[in-house]
Write a protein that holds these residues in place. Structure first.
Motif, PDB file in Angstrom:
ATOM      1  N   CYS A 199       0.857  -1.172   0.000  1.00 50.33           N
ATOM      2  CA  CYS A 199       0.000   0.000   0.000  1.00 50.33           C
ATOM      3  C   CYS A 199       0.895   1.224   0.000  1.00 50.33           C
ATOM      4  N   ASN A 211      -4.584   1.731  -1.815  1.00 46.89           N
ATOM      5  CA  ASN A 211      -4.333   0.374  -1.331  1.00 46.89           C
ATOM      6  C   ASN A 211      -3.989  -0.547  -2.493  1.00 46.89           C
ATOM      7  N   ASP A 231       3.862   0.393   2.777  1.00 48.02           N
ATOM      8  CA  ASP A 231       3.772  -0.608   3.836  1.00 48.02           C
ATOM      9  C   ASP A 231       3.037  -1.830   3.310  1.00 48.02           C
ATOM     10  N   GLU A 232       3.280  -2.956   3.979  1.00 41.89           N
ATOM     11  CA  GLU A 232       2.649  -4.198   3.545  1.00 41.89           C
ATOM     12  C   GLU A 232       1.167  -4.276   3.911  1.00 41.89           C
ATOM     13  N   ILE A 233       0.769  -3.492   4.872  1.00 39.22           N
ATOM     14  CA  ILE A 233      -0.589  -3.586   5.391  1.00 39.22           C
ATOM     15  C   ILE A 233      -1.321  -2.264   5.190  1.00 39.22           C
ATOM     16  N   TRP A 234      -2.501  -2.349   4.650  1.00 37.55           N
ATOM     17  CA  TRP A 234      -3.361  -1.170   4.538  1.00 37.55           C
ATOM     18  C   TRP A 234      -4.158  -1.014   5.826  1.00 37.55           C
ATOM     19  N   ARG A 235      -4.140   0.186   6.345  1.00 34.06           N
ATOM     20  CA  ARG A 235      -4.883   0.458   7.572  1.00 34.06           C
ATOM     21  C   ARG A 235      -5.880   1.570   7.333  1.00 34.06           C
ATOM     22  N   ASN A 272       2.118   4.308  10.463  1.00 33.83           N
ATOM     23  CA  ASN A 272       1.674   3.052   9.874  1.00 33.83           C
ATOM     24  C   ASN A 272       2.484   2.628   8.659  1.00 33.83           C
TER      25      ASN A 272
END
Length: 124
Positions: free
Chosen positions: A33, A52, A98-102, A110
């Motif tokens: 993301c 994302n 980043d590997e994770i979408w928040r 983040n």
């Protein structure tokens, strides 16, 4: 090693446009993301646009209608188009990943990976 490299910043007059690019390397781009942040001198970075892994864009209220985030997965590149430039857009702009979408995509804490930044200066 994950690396992000921004380009496209520079000087422009109010009312004009700029396009920023961020090329990513060192990881599988499609799984990440991405977001764009900007930072004014002496202030914390603020998220202006995020996207994302499904390609859905998100924007800060302050830039909606003028900023457009997009990505080209084949080129491992995320873009930020800035239209109708305003003097208050003058800032250092950073690309983040980043590997994770928040849900809190605009929170800089983040993101694990950052570029070096590119300066945008808008004259009135």
């Amino acid at each position: 090693e994950v690396q992000l490299a921004e380009s496209g910043g520079g000087s422009a007059e109010a009312g004009g446009s700029l396009s920023l690019s961020c090329v990513a390397s060192g990881y599988t781009y499609n799984d990440f993301c991405m977001a764009w942040f900007r930072q004014y001198p002496g202030r914390e970075r603020e998220g202006v646009a995020g996207i994302n892994s499904d390609g859905k864009p998100h924007y800060a209220d302050s830039v909606k209608g003028r900023f457009t985030i997009s990505q080209d997965n084949a080129k491992n590149t995320v873009y930020l188009q800035i239209n109708s430039l305003k003097p208050e857009d003058t800032a250092m702009y950073y690309c983040a990943a980043d590997e994770i979408w928040r849900h809190a995509w605009s929170d800089g804490t983040n993101y694990n990976y950052w570029g070096q930044g590119t300066q945008v200066t808008v004259s009135s």
